[in-house]
Design a protein around this motif. Structure first.
Motif, short mmCIF file in Angstrom:
data_model
loop_
_atom_site.label_atom_id
_atom_site.label_comp_id
_atom_site.label_asym_id
_atom_site.label_seq_id
_atom_site.Cartn_x
_atom_site.Cartn_y
_atom_site.Cartn_z
N LEU A 80 8.63 -1.19 6.93
CA LEU A 80 9.90 -1.78 6.57
C LEU A 80 9.71 -2.54 5.27
O LEU A 80 8.65 -3.12 5.03
CB LEU A 80 10.37 -2.77 7.65
CG LEU A 80 10.24 -2.36 9.11
CD1 LEU A 80 10.57 -3.53 10.02
CD2 LEU A 80 11.12 -1.17 9.42
N LEU A 81 10.72 -2.58 4.44
CA LEU A 81 10.71 -3.47 3.28
C LEU A 81 11.62 -4.64 3.62
O LEU A 81 12.80 -4.45 3.91
CB LEU A 81 11.20 -2.76 2.02
CG LEU A 81 11.21 -3.64 0.76
CD1 LEU A 81 9.79 -4.08 0.40
CD2 LEU A 81 11.86 -2.92 -0.40
N VAL B 296 15.64 -4.27 4.09
CA VAL B 296 16.47 -3.69 3.03
C VAL B 296 16.16 -2.22 2.79
O VAL B 296 16.90 -1.54 2.09
CB VAL B 296 16.33 -4.50 1.72
CG1 VAL B 296 16.86 -5.91 1.90
CG2 VAL B 296 14.88 -4.51 1.23
N ALA B 297 15.06 -1.72 3.35
CA ALA B 297 14.71 -0.30 3.23
C ALA B 297 13.70 0.03 4.32
O ALA B 297 12.97 -0.86 4.80
CB ALA B 297 14.13 0.01 1.85
N VAL B 298 13.64 1.29 4.71
CA VAL B 298 12.69 1.73 5.73
C VAL B 298 11.97 2.98 5.24
O VAL B 298 12.55 3.81 4.52
CB VAL B 298 13.37 2.00 7.09
CG1 VAL B 298 14.00 0.73 7.63
CG2 VAL B 298 14.42 3.10 6.97
N GLY B 299 10.71 3.11 5.64
CA GLY B 299 9.94 4.28 5.30
C GLY B 299 10.12 5.39 6.30
O GLY B 299 10.78 5.23 7.34
N THR B 300 9.53 6.53 6.01
CA THR B 300 9.64 7.67 6.93
C THR B 300 8.96 7.34 8.26
O THR B 300 7.96 6.64 8.31
CB THR B 300 8.97 8.91 6.33
OG1 THR B 300 7.59 8.61 6.03
CG2 THR B 300 9.67 9.33 5.04
N GLY B 301 9.55 7.86 9.32
CA GLY B 301 8.97 7.67 10.64
C GLY B 301 9.38 6.40 11.35
O GLY B 301 9.03 6.20 12.52
N PHE C 128 13.89 0.08 13.79
CA PHE C 128 14.63 -0.86 12.95
C PHE C 128 15.40 -0.11 11.87
O PHE C 128 15.04 1.01 11.50
CB PHE C 128 13.68 -1.87 12.30
CG PHE C 128 12.88 -2.68 13.28
CD1 PHE C 128 13.44 -3.80 13.88
CD2 PHE C 128 11.58 -2.32 13.60
CE1 PHE C 128 12.71 -4.54 14.79
CE2 PHE C 128 10.85 -3.07 14.51
CZ PHE C 128 11.42 -4.18 15.11
N GLY C 129 16.45 -0.78 11.37
CA GLY C 129 17.24 -0.21 10.31
C GLY C 129 17.61 -1.26 9.28
O GLY C 129 17.36 -2.46 9.46
N GLU D 293 6.07 -1.33 10.99
CA GLU D 293 6.99 -1.39 12.13
C GLU D 293 6.32 -1.93 13.38
O GLU D 293 6.92 -2.68 14.15
CB GLU D 293 7.55 0.01 12.40
CG GLU D 293 8.56 0.04 13.54
CD GLU D 293 9.09 1.44 13.80
OE1 GLU D 293 10.22 1.55 14.30
OE2 GLU D 293 8.37 2.42 13.51
N ALA D 294 5.05 -1.57 13.61
CA ALA D 294 4.35 -2.01 14.82
C ALA D 294 4.15 -3.52 14.86
O ALA D 294 3.98 -4.10 15.94
CB ALA D 294 3.00 -1.31 14.93
N MET D 295 4.18 -4.17 13.69
CA MET D 295 3.95 -5.61 13.63
C MET D 295 5.27 -6.40 13.61
O MET D 295 5.25 -7.63 13.53
CB MET D 295 3.15 -5.98 12.38
CG MET D 295 1.78 -5.33 12.30
SD MET D 295 0.75 -5.69 13.74
CE MET D 295 0.62 -7.48 13.61
N ALA D 296 6.40 -5.70 13.65
CA ALA D 296 7.69 -6.36 13.49
C ALA D 296 8.36 -6.63 14.83
O ALA D 296 8.21 -5.87 15.79
CB ALA D 296 8.62 -5.50 12.63
N SER D 297 9.09 -7.72 14.89
CA SER D 297 9.93 -8.02 16.04
C SER D 297 11.25 -8.58 15.55
O SER D 297 11.33 -9.17 14.48
CB SER D 297 9.26 -9.01 16.99
OG SER D 297 9.06 -10.25 16.37
N ARG D 298 12.28 -8.39 16.33
CA ARG D 298 13.62 -8.84 15.95
C ARG D 298 13.72 -10.36 16.04
O ARG D 298 13.15 -10.98 16.94
CB ARG D 298 14.68 -8.20 16.83
CG ARG D 298 14.76 -6.70 16.69
CD ARG D 298 15.89 -6.10 17.51
NE ARG D 298 15.80 -4.65 17.49
CZ ARG D 298 16.28 -3.89 16.51
NH1 ARG D 298 16.90 -4.45 15.50
NH2 ARG D 298 16.14 -2.58 16.55
#
Length: 305
Positions: free
Chosen positions: A28-29, A63-68, A72-73, A95-100
């Motif tokens: 994620l960016l 603000v942006a997401v990578g492939t796969g 999250f969006g 993504e694996a390190m992110a939480s809402r």
């Protein structure tokens, strides 16, 4: 965008202008709204053999997401641990390190609570606490320590001791609900404890082991090193347990996620109160590092772009 970096070990921190990064596969960016400053990152600047990215805890809007990426969006608010350049206006987050981040929580709340809280909760669980025991937390006024004393109480400790480097921190630590505050240099550390969570290391390890009851447990999660003599453990059948959050995040993602949910639950219930020492501007990163190096902080130190 702006980014903080340094050119030589122990050298000054400075802002530079660089292109906004693009998220890689599974990344994620994040437009950073709050960035946590930690002792391990400060030590990288002063002790590493060469410049390394200033990573760490970040929170903000995707603000942006990578492939796969599937969980999250764009527009989601997230927090997590960035392993790249995190002292920046924009930072990549796997993504694996992110939480809402819940709608009713700020980015500052998220950074002050989640990563430090995860370390505090993980170290506590490594100690295998039993209700009715006595606990000690070193660096009790730190970003992790001030949450650890609250978590120890919530997990059933009937006596919680906060250990600090400076008597000036005693009032803050007492406000967290501890039963006693000790200063590292005190001759008398009071009654022994069943387990201790140590974030200091170094020469303090020997004294912390000595403060344990027979059969007591010391959980070491400091980046400060230190040595414990085997005979200090043998006589009282004491044990030392090492804890590292990275291993949990990598090898036990279901545990990692469960702990995150538990922290937010306690935050929503008001039973866990993260404290923020000061929020610095991004260009004042050197001052934020100074607050950590001086060991004068009471709670979490943050940057805000």
């Amino acid at each position: 965008m702006r980014r903080v970096r340094y050119e030589a070990t122990g050298g000054p921190l400075f802002l530079e202008e660089v292109p906004v990064p693009q998220p890689g596969p599974g990344e994620l960016l994040v437009r950073c709204e709050a960035i946590g400053v930690t002792l391990p990152v400060v030590r990288k600047v002063t002790e590493a053999t060469g410049p390394v990215p200033l990573g760490g805890e970040i929170a903000g809007e995707v603000v942006a997401v990578g492939t796969g990426v599937t969980r999250f969006g764009i527009g989601d608010r997230v927090t997590g641990l960035c392993f790249g350049h995190g002292y920046a206006d924009y930072a990549p987050l796997h993504e694996a390190m992110a939480s809402r981040v819940p709608d009713d929580a700020s980015a500052v709340d998220a950074v002050a609570l989640v990563r430090s809280g995860m370390v505090a909760l993980g170290a506590l669980m490594a100690a295998r606490p039993v209700p009715g025991e006595a606990a000690m937390v070193t660096a009790a006024a730190s970003g992790v320590g001030h949450l650890a004393v609250q978590l120890a109480r919530a997990r059933g400790a009937t006596r919680v001791v906060g250990a600090v480097s400076d008597p000036a921190k005693a009032g803050f630590v007492r406000s967290l609900g501890v039963d006693a505050v000790i200063v590292y240099g005190d001759d008398d550390w009071g009654e022994p404890v069943d387990y201790a969570l140590d974030a200091v290391g170094g020469g303090l390890l020997t004294r912390t082991v000595a403060a344990l009851t027979p059969g007591g447990r010391l959980v070491a999660y400091s980046s400060g090193g230190g040595t414990i003599q085997a005979y200090d453990l043998l006589g009282g059948a004491k044990s030392v347990i090492g804890f590292q959050m990275g291993r949990i995040a990598r090898d036990e993602p279901e545990v990692y996620e469960r702990w995150r949910r538990e922290l937010w639950r306690m935050f929503a219930a008001g039973t866990l109160r993260p404290a923020v020492h000061e929020v610095f501007a991004l260009e004042d990163a050197a001052k934020a590092h100074g607050a950590i190096e001086s060991r004068g902080n009471l709670g979490k130190v943050l940057l805000r772009p």
